[in-house]
Design a protein around this motif. Sequence first.
Motif, PDB file in Angstrom:
ATOM      1  N   LYS A  38       0.853  -1.210   0.050  1.00 61.28           N
ATOM      2  CA  LYS A  38       0.048  -0.184   0.083  1.00 61.28           C
ATOM      3  C   LYS A  38       0.740   1.168   0.082  1.00 61.28           C
ATOM      4  CE  LYS A  38      -4.018  -2.087   2.390  1.00 61.28           C
ATOM      5  NZ  LYS A  38      -4.860  -1.977   3.533  1.00 61.28           N
ATOM      6  N   GLU A  39       2.047   1.090   0.527  1.00 63.46           N
ATOM      7  CA  GLU A  39       2.977   2.280   0.871  1.00 63.46           C
ATOM      8  C   GLU A  39       3.291   2.722  -0.710  1.00 63.46           C
ATOM      9  OE1 GLU A  39       4.756   5.699   1.707  1.00 63.46           O
ATOM     10  OE2 GLU A  39       3.420   4.852   3.081  1.00 63.46           O
ATOM     11  N   LEU A  40       4.006   1.746  -1.271  1.00 71.48           N
ATOM     12  CA  LEU A  40       4.372   2.004  -2.714  1.00 71.48           C
ATOM     13  C   LEU A  40       3.376   2.376  -3.666  1.00 71.48           C
ATOM     14  CD1 LEU A  40       6.890  -0.825  -3.366  1.00 71.48           C
ATOM     15  CD2 LEU A  40       7.385   1.481  -2.517  1.00 71.48           C
ATOM     16  N   PHE A  41       2.177   2.185  -3.512  1.00 77.04           N
ATOM     17  CA  PHE A  41       0.913   2.456  -4.230  1.00 77.04           C
ATOM     18  C   PHE A  41       0.791   3.924  -4.082  1.00 77.04           C
ATOM     19  CE2 PHE A  41      -2.041  -0.803  -6.259  1.00 77.04           C
ATOM     20  CZ  PHE A  41      -1.102  -1.641  -6.637  1.00 77.04           C
ATOM     21  N   LYS A  42       0.902   4.372  -2.724  1.00 74.30           N
ATOM     22  CA  LYS A  42       0.722   5.643  -2.319  1.00 74.30           C
ATOM     23  C   LYS A  42       1.689   6.422  -2.877  1.00 74.30           C
ATOM     24  CE  LYS A  42       0.032   8.580   1.811  1.00 74.30           C
ATOM     25  NZ  LYS A  42       0.143   8.698   3.177  1.00 74.30           N
ATOM     26  N   GLN A  43       2.890   6.204  -3.068  1.00 75.40           N
ATOM     27  CA  GLN A  43       4.068   6.885  -3.509  1.00 75.40           C
ATOM     28  C   GLN A  43       3.838   6.986  -5.250  1.00 75.40           C
ATOM     29  OE1 GLN A  43       8.026   5.245  -2.610  1.00 75.40           O
ATOM     30  NE2 GLN A  43       7.370   4.698  -0.366  1.00 75.40           N
ATOM     31  N   ALA A  44       3.052   6.415  -5.811  1.00 72.51           N
ATOM     32  CA  ALA A  44       3.071   6.257  -7.194  1.00 72.51           C
ATOM     33  C   ALA A  44       1.856   7.065  -7.499  1.00 72.51           C
ATOM     34  CB  ALA A  44       3.013   4.904  -8.020  1.00 72.51           C
TER      35      ALA A  44
ATOM     36  N   LEU B  10      -5.161  -2.560 -14.653  1.00 70.37           N
ATOM     37  CA  LEU B  10      -3.739  -2.974 -13.929  1.00 70.37           C
ATOM     38  C   LEU B  10      -2.897  -2.517 -14.706  1.00 70.37           C
ATOM     39  CD1 LEU B  10      -2.524  -4.910 -11.961  1.00 70.37           C
ATOM     40  CD2 LEU B  10      -3.082  -6.876 -13.519  1.00 70.37           C
ATOM     41  N   GLU B  11      -2.919  -2.442 -15.766  1.00 72.98           N
ATOM     42  CA  GLU B  11      -1.703  -2.120 -16.680  1.00 72.98           C
ATOM     43  C   GLU B  11      -1.391  -0.599 -16.511  1.00 72.98           C
ATOM     44  OE1 GLU B  11       0.350  -2.494 -21.130  1.00 72.98           O
ATOM     45  OE2 GLU B  11      -1.498  -2.827 -21.132  1.00 72.98           O
ATOM     46  N   ASN B  12      -2.523   0.197 -16.431  1.00 73.02           N
ATOM     47  CA  ASN B  12      -2.248   1.634 -16.083  1.00 73.02           C
ATOM     48  C   ASN B  12      -1.640   1.639 -14.712  1.00 73.02           C
ATOM     49  OD1 ASN B  12      -3.468   2.525 -18.357  1.00 73.02           O
ATOM     50  ND2 ASN B  12      -5.639   2.663 -17.367  1.00 73.02           N
ATOM     51  N   VAL B  13      -1.896   0.913 -13.640  1.00 73.58           N
ATOM     52  CA  VAL B  13      -1.367   0.756 -12.478  1.00 73.58           C
ATOM     53  C   VAL B  13       0.046   0.536 -12.501  1.00 73.58           C
ATOM     54  CG1 VAL B  13      -1.009  -0.522 -10.348  1.00 73.58           C
ATOM     55  CG2 VAL B  13      -3.391   0.576 -10.789  1.00 73.58           C
ATOM     56  N   ALA B  14       0.331  -0.561 -13.150  1.00 74.27           N
ATOM     57  CA  ALA B  14       1.849  -0.851 -13.584  1.00 74.27           C
ATOM     58  C   ALA B  14       2.571   0.370 -14.171  1.00 74.27           C
ATOM     59  CB  ALA B  14       1.969  -2.013 -14.421  1.00 74.27           C
ATOM     60  N   LYS B  15       2.166   1.079 -15.157  1.00 80.14           N
ATOM     61  CA  LYS B  15       2.848   2.200 -15.676  1.00 80.14           C
ATOM     62  C   LYS B  15       3.054   3.095 -14.802  1.00 80.14           C
ATOM     63  CE  LYS B  15       0.824   1.346 -20.658  1.00 80.14           C
ATOM     64  NZ  LYS B  15      -0.107   1.718 -21.654  1.00 80.14           N
ATOM     65  N   LYS B  16       2.087   3.337 -13.937  1.00 81.04           N
ATOM     66  CA  LYS B  16       2.314   4.495 -13.062  1.00 81.04           C
ATOM     67  C   LYS B  16       3.329   4.097 -11.911  1.00 81.04           C
ATOM     68  CE  LYS B  16      -2.127   6.905 -12.371  1.00 81.04           C
ATOM     69  NZ  LYS B  16      -3.204   7.050 -11.496  1.00 81.04           N
ATOM     70  N   LEU B  17       3.413   2.925 -11.573  1.00 80.87           N
ATOM     71  CA  LEU B  17       4.793   2.350 -10.653  1.00 80.87           C
ATOM     72  C   LEU B  17       5.788   2.618 -11.446  1.00 80.87           C
ATOM     73  CD1 LEU B  17       2.693  -0.713  -9.319  1.00 80.87           C
ATOM     74  CD2 LEU B  17       3.479   1.159  -7.877  1.00 80.87           C
ATOM     75  N   GLN B  18       5.812   2.000 -12.403  1.00 83.78           N
ATOM     76  CA  GLN B  18       7.301   2.165 -13.445  1.00 83.78           C
ATOM     77  C   GLN B  18       7.755   3.473 -13.683  1.00 83.78           C
ATOM     78  OE1 GLN B  18       7.147   0.556 -17.715  1.00 83.78           O
ATOM     79  NE2 GLN B  18       8.266  -1.063 -16.885  1.00 83.78           N
ATOM     80  N   ASP B  19       6.679   4.335 -13.873  1.00 87.56           N
ATOM     81  CA  ASP B  19       6.788   5.676 -13.956  1.00 87.56           C
ATOM     82  C   ASP B  19       7.554   6.578 -12.626  1.00 87.56           C
ATOM     83  OD1 ASP B  19       6.214   5.707 -16.565  1.00 87.56           O
ATOM     84  OD2 ASP B  19       4.215   6.842 -16.393  1.00 87.56           O
ATOM     85  N   ALA B  20       7.122   5.855 -11.498  1.00 85.76           N
ATOM     86  CA  ALA B  20       7.501   6.474 -10.314  1.00 85.76           C
ATOM     87  C   ALA B  20       9.037   5.769  -9.852  1.00 85.76           C
ATOM     88  CB  ALA B  20       6.601   6.019  -9.331  1.00 85.76           C
ATOM     89  N   GLY B  21       9.520   4.809 -10.659  1.00 87.33           N
ATOM     90  CA  GLY B  21      10.746   4.303 -10.455  1.00 87.33           C
ATOM     91  C   GLY B  21      10.653   2.914  -9.683  1.00 87.33           C
ATOM     92  N   ILE B  22       9.291   2.424  -9.764  1.00 93.31           N
ATOM     93  CA  ILE B  22       9.082   1.162  -8.878  1.00 93.31           C
ATOM     94  C   ILE B  22       8.662   0.091  -9.616  1.00 93.31           C
ATOM     95  CG2 ILE B  22       7.352   0.360  -6.991  1.00 93.31           C
ATOM     96  CD1 ILE B  22       6.825   3.029  -6.304  1.00 93.31           C
ATOM     97  N   THR B  23       9.254  -1.062  -9.330  1.00 89.62           N
ATOM     98  CA  THR B  23       9.173  -2.220 -10.231  1.00 89.62           C
ATOM     99  C   THR B  23       7.716  -2.696  -9.858  1.00 89.62           C
ATOM    100  OG1 THR B  23      11.442  -2.905 -10.427  1.00 89.62           O
ATOM    101  CG2 THR B  23       9.761  -4.597 -10.629  1.00 89.62           C
ATOM    102  N   PRO B  24       6.812  -2.735 -10.867  1.00 92.55           N
ATOM    103  CA  PRO B  24       5.398  -3.127 -10.546  1.00 92.55           C
ATOM    104  C   PRO B  24       5.464  -4.320 -10.057  1.00 92.55           C
ATOM    105  CG  PRO B  24       5.546  -2.306 -12.554  1.00 92.55           C
ATOM    106  CD  PRO B  24       6.910  -2.411 -12.178  1.00 92.55           C
ATOM    107  N   PHE B  25       5.871  -5.777 -10.680  1.00 93.59           N
ATOM    108  CA  PHE B  25       5.645  -6.991 -10.161  1.00 93.59           C
ATOM    109  C   PHE B  25       7.213  -7.777  -9.964  1.00 93.59           C
ATOM    110  CE2 PHE B  25       1.414  -6.703 -12.411  1.00 93.59           C
ATOM    111  CZ  PHE B  25       0.851  -7.552 -11.593  1.00 93.59           C
TER     112      PHE B  25
END
Length: 429
Positions: free
Chosen positions: A163-169, A181-196
């Motif tokens: 949940k904390e990494l989701f919040k950061q992104a 789910l792909e949109n979430v993965a892209k947001k995480l990736q853009d925030a420098g976080i590996t999605p899976f």
Amino acid sequence: MKRFSLFLAALTLVVAAGCGNGNNGGNTATDAPKNNAEKPAEGQKKNVTIKVFQFKVEIADALNRMAEAYEKETGIKVEVETHGGGEDYSALLKAEIAAGSEPEIFNAESFAAFDAYKDRATDLSGETWAKDVVPAAAVPAQVDGKLLGMPMNIEGYGIFYNKELFKQAGITENPKTLTELENVAKKLQDAGITPFSTTNEWWSIGHHTINVALADQADPVAFVEGTKNGSEQFKNNEIFKKWINYVDLVFKYSQKDKLTTDYATQVANFASGKSAMIQQGNWIQGDVDKVAQLDIGLMPIPYDDSGNAHIYTGPANFWVVNSKSKHPEEAKAFLDWMVTSETGKSYLTKEFKFIPALTSITATSEDVGQMGAEVSEQAATAGGWQWGRYPDGVPQGWGAAMQEYQGGTINQEQLFDKLNKAIDEIVSK
């Protein structure tokens, strides 16, 4: 503290439609309540050793401590041998038996998995605890009206997320469709976080992932039988055609070294915050807790944009008493102690962090951890576990095919053909 009676009631409805096996170190030790010392039950011999051959690496340390507690209370020694993770437990067990070493207790999966052990599995229907087994959890171990195994526990899997990494992104809503789910993965990736965080382990990307599409068939049992008799082909099935898009998404948005990532590393990557999501079950709770105390949520697995996504629950595995071993009566007594004594029940819930498969065992959300609690919240709409309806060797063949697909050496059509071939090669023998 939340108790799990509602979860068990929901599970009875969900898993009855069809369930199967699960895959899948101990937790930090706590002081288990002590029983008064127990004498060996009638028919038991004193000063004997029983061997437990089991697959669940997550409970290995705690199970050894439980065995020590049992010896202190009864004088009966229990030796535990654990084989799991990337090992082929079933093949190792068969080799053990072929070599003339007959463990008193071993694990078996569900449904078809009992076929190989019908001549060894002791009928446990008359044991005192048998009446307390959640009916749906007993079904996969019932053969000709006999209960051939004690369900280990209830487990569920889906997409756990940090949940904390989701919040950061900047992610404020959980995805309910594959596009989301792909949109979430892209947001995480853009925030420098590996999605899976994913793995190359055959059992995880094999039967756990494939079960998503099996369980979501209109009639899972009929589809399974169709794949066995040749009337159903994976490449012609509409759900599998959608499911492969979820597989592609996970592989695309996972860590770069996924082809060499084993199960322990996959979990460690998630636990240490190196990735935001992981497709695993509540069985990883103990290993995650060793690394960090994360705030974790659970999402159903979407393979299309219908919004009809689920988690998947079932009995993890079964304890089988080997009638051809030296001490089957002592083995039955150990299982009885495990689920009826205060010491045994404390280990099951507080240290193994198991969601009990028996209504006589009380567990709270604090006992089983946040992941177990999350599974219980979604149990009423969960899908079942279907891979256990296939004979041993089929899930292993699936896993090998999925490894090839993950590595890019075969395409979608070749993958589907190999999934059917894995069945044909075993069923036609």
